[in-house]
Scaffold this motif. Structure first.
Motif, PDB file in Angstrom:
ATOM      1  N   LEU A  63     -98.969 -73.420 -35.230  1.00 40.96           N
ATOM      2  CA  LEU A  63     -98.087 -72.963 -36.301  1.00 40.96           C
ATOM      3  C   LEU A  63     -98.378 -71.498 -36.587  1.00 40.96           C
ATOM      4  O   LEU A  63     -99.531 -71.123 -36.812  1.00 40.96           O
ATOM      5  N   LEU A  64     -97.349 -70.685 -36.560  1.00 38.28           N
ATOM      6  CA  LEU A  64     -97.437 -69.290 -36.965  1.00 38.28           C
ATOM      7  C   LEU A  64     -96.758 -69.191 -38.313  1.00 38.28           C
ATOM      8  O   LEU A  64     -95.608 -69.631 -38.462  1.00 38.28           O
ATOM      9  N   TYR A  65     -97.471 -68.666 -39.306  1.00 31.41           N
ATOM     10  CA  TYR A  65     -96.858 -68.638 -40.637  1.00 31.41           C
ATOM     11  C   TYR A  65     -97.295 -67.438 -41.458  1.00 31.41           C
ATOM     12  O   TYR A  65     -98.308 -66.794 -41.186  1.00 31.41           O
ATOM     13  N   ASP A  66     -96.505 -67.158 -42.465  1.00 27.71           N
ATOM     14  CA  ASP A  66     -96.732 -66.088 -43.420  1.00 27.71           C
ATOM     15  C   ASP A  66     -97.708 -66.596 -44.473  1.00 27.71           C
ATOM     16  O   ASP A  66     -97.379 -67.473 -45.258  1.00 27.71           O
ATOM     17  N   HIS A  67     -98.897 -66.050 -44.482  1.00 28.77           N
ATOM     18  CA  HIS A  67     -99.904 -66.573 -45.409  1.00 28.77           C
ATOM     19  C   HIS A  67     -99.642 -66.149 -46.855  1.00 28.77           C
ATOM     20  O   HIS A  67    -100.263 -66.683 -47.774  1.00 28.77           O
ATOM     21  N   HIS A  68     -98.695 -65.241 -47.073  1.00 35.03           N
ATOM     22  CA  HIS A  68     -98.337 -64.862 -48.442  1.00 35.03           C
ATOM     23  C   HIS A  68     -97.364 -65.853 -49.077  1.00 35.03           C
ATOM     24  O   HIS A  68     -97.140 -65.799 -50.290  1.00 35.03           O
ATOM     25  N   LYS A  69     -96.772 -66.738 -48.270  1.00 35.16           N
ATOM     26  CA  LYS A  69     -95.798 -67.704 -48.796  1.00 35.16           C
ATOM     27  C   LYS A  69     -96.510 -68.623 -49.769  1.00 35.16           C
ATOM     28  O   LYS A  69     -97.490 -69.278 -49.423  1.00 35.16           O
ATOM     29  N   ARG A  70     -96.003 -68.672 -50.948  1.00 39.71           N
ATOM     30  CA  ARG A  70     -96.643 -69.403 -52.039  1.00 39.71           C
ATOM     31  C   ARG A  70     -96.857 -70.878 -51.696  1.00 39.71           C
ATOM     32  O   ARG A  70     -95.925 -71.563 -51.271  1.00 39.71           O
ATOM     33  N   GLU A  71     -98.076 -71.324 -51.856  1.00 38.19           N
ATOM     34  CA  GLU A  71     -98.504 -72.717 -51.699  1.00 38.19           C
ATOM     35  C   GLU A  71     -98.357 -73.272 -50.279  1.00 38.19           C
ATOM     36  O   GLU A  71     -98.550 -74.464 -50.063  1.00 38.19           O
ATOM     37  N   LEU A  72     -98.035 -72.428 -49.317  1.00 40.89           N
ATOM     38  CA  LEU A  72     -97.861 -72.904 -47.942  1.00 40.89           C
ATOM     39  C   LEU A  72     -99.162 -73.446 -47.357  1.00 40.89           C
ATOM     40  O   LEU A  72     -99.194 -74.546 -46.797  1.00 40.89           O
ATOM     41  N   HIS A  97    -102.441 -58.736 -41.510  1.00 42.65           N
ATOM     42  CA  HIS A  97    -102.409 -58.834 -42.975  1.00 42.65           C
ATOM     43  C   HIS A  97    -101.473 -59.933 -43.472  1.00 42.65           C
ATOM     44  O   HIS A  97    -101.701 -60.524 -44.525  1.00 42.65           O
ATOM     45  N   ASP A  98    -100.415 -60.220 -42.728  1.00 41.02           N
ATOM     46  CA  ASP A  98     -99.396 -61.153 -43.202  1.00 41.02           C
ATOM     47  C   ASP A  98     -99.359 -62.498 -42.490  1.00 41.02           C
ATOM     48  O   ASP A  98     -98.832 -63.462 -43.037  1.00 41.02           O
ATOM     49  N   ASN A  99     -99.854 -62.571 -41.277  1.00 42.44           N
ATOM     50  CA  ASN A  99     -99.631 -63.752 -40.440  1.00 42.44           C
ATOM     51  C   ASN A  99    -100.905 -64.486 -40.079  1.00 42.44           C
ATOM     52  O   ASN A  99    -101.940 -63.868 -39.794  1.00 42.44           O
ATOM     53  N   CYS A 100    -100.779 -65.808 -40.067  1.00 46.09           N
ATOM     54  CA  CYS A 100    -101.868 -66.680 -39.651  1.00 46.09           C
ATOM     55  C   CYS A 100    -101.369 -67.595 -38.542  1.00 46.09           C
ATOM     56  O   CYS A 100    -100.184 -67.915 -38.469  1.00 46.09           O
ATOM     57  N   LEU A 101    -102.300 -68.014 -37.709  1.00 45.56           N
ATOM     58  CA  LEU A 101    -102.029 -68.986 -36.663  1.00 45.56           C
ATOM     59  C   LEU A 101    -102.953 -70.165 -36.901  1.00 45.56           C
ATOM     60  O   LEU A 101    -104.156 -69.990 -37.087  1.00 45.56           O
ATOM     61  N   GLU A 102    -102.387 -71.327 -36.933  1.00 42.45           N
ATOM     62  CA  GLU A 102    -103.163 -72.549 -37.051  1.00 42.45           C
ATOM     63  C   GLU A 102    -102.929 -73.372 -35.794  1.00 42.45           C
ATOM     64  O   GLU A 102    -101.786 -73.552 -35.366  1.00 42.45           O
ATOM     65  N   VAL A 103    -104.010 -73.844 -35.181  1.00 42.53           N
ATOM     66  CA  VAL A 103    -103.944 -74.696 -34.003  1.00 42.53           C
ATOM     67  C   VAL A 103    -104.611 -76.011 -34.384  1.00 42.53           C
ATOM     68  O   VAL A 103    -105.773 -76.032 -34.793  1.00 42.53           O
ATOM     69  N   ILE A 104    -103.855 -77.102 -34.250  1.00 44.30           N
ATOM     70  CA  ILE A 104    -104.329 -78.411 -34.682  1.00 44.30           C
ATOM     71  C   ILE A 104    -104.356 -79.336 -33.476  1.00 44.30           C
ATOM     72  O   ILE A 104    -103.339 -79.516 -32.802  1.00 44.30           O
TER      73      ILE A 104
END
Length: 141
Positions: A63-72, A97-104
């Motif tokens: 999952l690539l996501y915006d870590h600033h997105k509230r409560e995401l 600064h804005d993006n995170c990658l999560e690998v599950i």
């Protein structure tokens, strides 16, 4: 392949353009020859065909996501807790600064893993997500 397994040779006819594109793919992917590339494609297809809803599989969800997105982050974590029996491990990487990658890494019934992945991919703020499934390849040598 076991030492006592016999190799079978067969011919394949392809349009020249498709053959050229395949040869280019072989070079890009660093296959030693066409035979190994074809074996790999056959294995991939057989594993995909082997997986049904109740098949126990291994899944990799990114999952690539915006870590600033509230409560995401909280929502993603909550879903993983709801499906804790499927989650083998999670790796979280700060890309910038804005993006995170999560690998599950997941293990369980294919349908349940697909359901979990679908729930996470569609959350607002997830920019891209992809699930990759594989089996133990019991029928693949």
């Amino acid at each position: 392949m076991s030492a006592d397994e016999k190799l079978v040779r067969f011919g394949v006819s392809l349009p020249a353009r498709l053959n050229n594109e395949f040869d280019e793919l072989i070079r890009r992917k660093h296959y030693p020859n066409r035979s190994e590339a074809i074996r790999d494609l056959i294995r991939k297809t057989l594993i995909e065909e082997e997986i049904d809803e109740n098949h126990i599989v291994i899944g990799v969800l990114h999952l690539l996501y915006d870590h600033h997105k509230r409560e995401l982050s909280d929502r993603l974590g909550q879903i993983q807790h709801d499906y804790y029996q499927l989650v083998i491990s999670t790796t979280h990487v700060h890309l910038d600064h804005d993006n995170c990658l999560e690998v599950i890494l997941l293990k369980g019934k294919a349908k349940t893993i697909r359901d979990l992945s679908d729930k996470m991919i569609v959350i607002k703020g997830v920019k891209h997500g992809q699930l990759y499934l594989t089996s133990h390849g019991e029928k693949i040598t």
